[in-house]
Every structure is written in C-alpha cells, then in structure tokens.
Design an enzyme around this catalytic site. Sequence first.
Site, PDB file in Angstrom:
ATOM      1  N   ASN A  33       0.825  -1.211   0.000  1.00 10.84           N
ATOM      2  CA  ASN A  33       0.000   0.000   0.000  1.00 10.84           C
ATOM      3  C   ASN A  33       0.860   1.262   0.000  1.00 10.84           C
ATOM      4  OD1 ASN A  33      -2.759  -1.164   0.371  1.00 10.84           O
ATOM      5  ND2 ASN A  33      -1.769  -2.046   2.157  1.00 10.84           N
ATOM      6  N   HIS A  34       0.236   2.354  -0.390  1.00 16.49           N
ATOM      7  CA  HIS A  34       0.814   3.687  -0.195  1.00 16.49           C
ATOM      8  C   HIS A  34      -0.143   4.447   0.709  1.00 16.49           C
ATOM      9  CE1 HIS A  34       3.841   3.972  -3.715  1.00 16.49           C
ATOM     10  NE2 HIS A  34       3.551   2.689  -3.513  1.00 16.49           N
ATOM     11  N   THR A  35       0.390   5.352   1.504  1.00 11.84           N
ATOM     12  CA  THR A  35      -0.455   6.053   2.457  1.00 11.84           C
ATOM     13  C   THR A  35      -1.445   6.987   1.761  1.00 11.84           C
ATOM     14  OG1 THR A  35      -0.476   7.463   4.410  1.00 11.84           O
ATOM     15  CG2 THR A  35       1.218   7.921   2.777  1.00 11.84           C
TER      16      THR A  35
END
Length: 216
Positions: A83-85
């Site tokens: 994931n990316h924030t």
Amino acid sequence: MALSENTVYPRTGDKQTIYLQPVITNPRIIVGAYTMYNDFVHDPVQFEQNNVLYHYPVNGDKLVIGKFCSIACGAKFLMGSANHTLTSLSTYPFPLFFEQWGLEKREVASAWDKKGDIIIGNDVWIGYEAVITAGVTIGNGAIIGTRAVITRDVPPYAIVGGVPAKIIRKRYSEEMIQQLERLRWWDLPDSQLAECLGEIRSGDVQALARKINAIK
C-alpha cells in the site's frame, strides 16, 4: 493413512502440486495441514517468494491460511507494504527514501497505511491468479473465483468473483452454513476424518453430523 508432517509432494510423480505447510520458513506465514498449492508455471516450493508479496519484516503482518485449502496457480497475497499512504497529501513514499529527504529511518513504515493480517479460513478454494489484499479475512468454505481481486472480507461459504470481487451467491443455506461451522470437520483427527469422507463427499450435512457424533 496419515502422511508425514514433512510430506511436500503428496502425489507420486507430480512436482506441480505440494502441501504448503512443510515448505514455509517465514514465521509470519502460518499454514494449516493438508493445504495444497498447484503451480504449472513456477516451482511451487517457491510459494513463499513468488506468491506472498511485499511481506517486509518492518510491518510485522501475518498471512494465516487454514487447513485443507486449495490454492491455484498464480494466486497472490499482497501484504501491507504493497500500500501507499492515503493520509498524506501525496501517495509518493517519501519515508522509503529517508536519506534523500532528511527523514528518520524509523519512519519507513509510515510510507504505507497498515491494513493488518490476511486471514484465510479452512477448506477455502482460491482460484487461478486471484489476488488477496492486506487486511482481508476469508471465511471457511469460501470460493474465490479466477483472477478475482479480494479487497473486502468474504463470509463463510460464499462464492465471490470479479474486480473488485463481489458475492455471487452462497454455497448453502444459512442454516447449513451454521451447522458446518459447528461441525468443523477439518479439525477431526485423520483417522476419524477418513471415516467421514463418504458423508463429506455426498454433500449430506445431516449424515456428516450423525457420523461425527457416532465416532466421537
């Protein structure tokens, strides 16, 4: 009839199908007895490297797979670090490049949002090239369709498919599902399970309940 707990190849002459439990070395991947994986493209023994992705130690997240699951070729488990924030104004993972941007190394994990463990129940069938994302729980007896992308929890004995995956139907009535959840045939000792195979394969849950009560 019980196989050794170290049995990797359960079928004579078949090097594409393995029991997963004996080949797992990562303590954060937990696999139940008799869960199988088939791979006709790559060496199935490399499941941990080829199929469990973005599983970095800094996250501490786990992949838990129950007993008697069937995992088809190319199924992927995308762990939390994939994931990316979304809490930042940018999805760019600045903390990964802490040296470039003068950030603290201890902040690396803030580059992505933590979704949690992937939990797969017992007797789950995961179809060809399906993708299971971080934080998802899949209930006992569920079926995951070919190339489905699982972004939400899947209830027990549901059939799901699509991108993102949606419930197509339940395999059984709610009453029958509840009874199967109570019976938990996958927890029977091997010798007792062997006695119940006829009832399991017949699809008759009442007959299975009677047999389990009789042999216990």
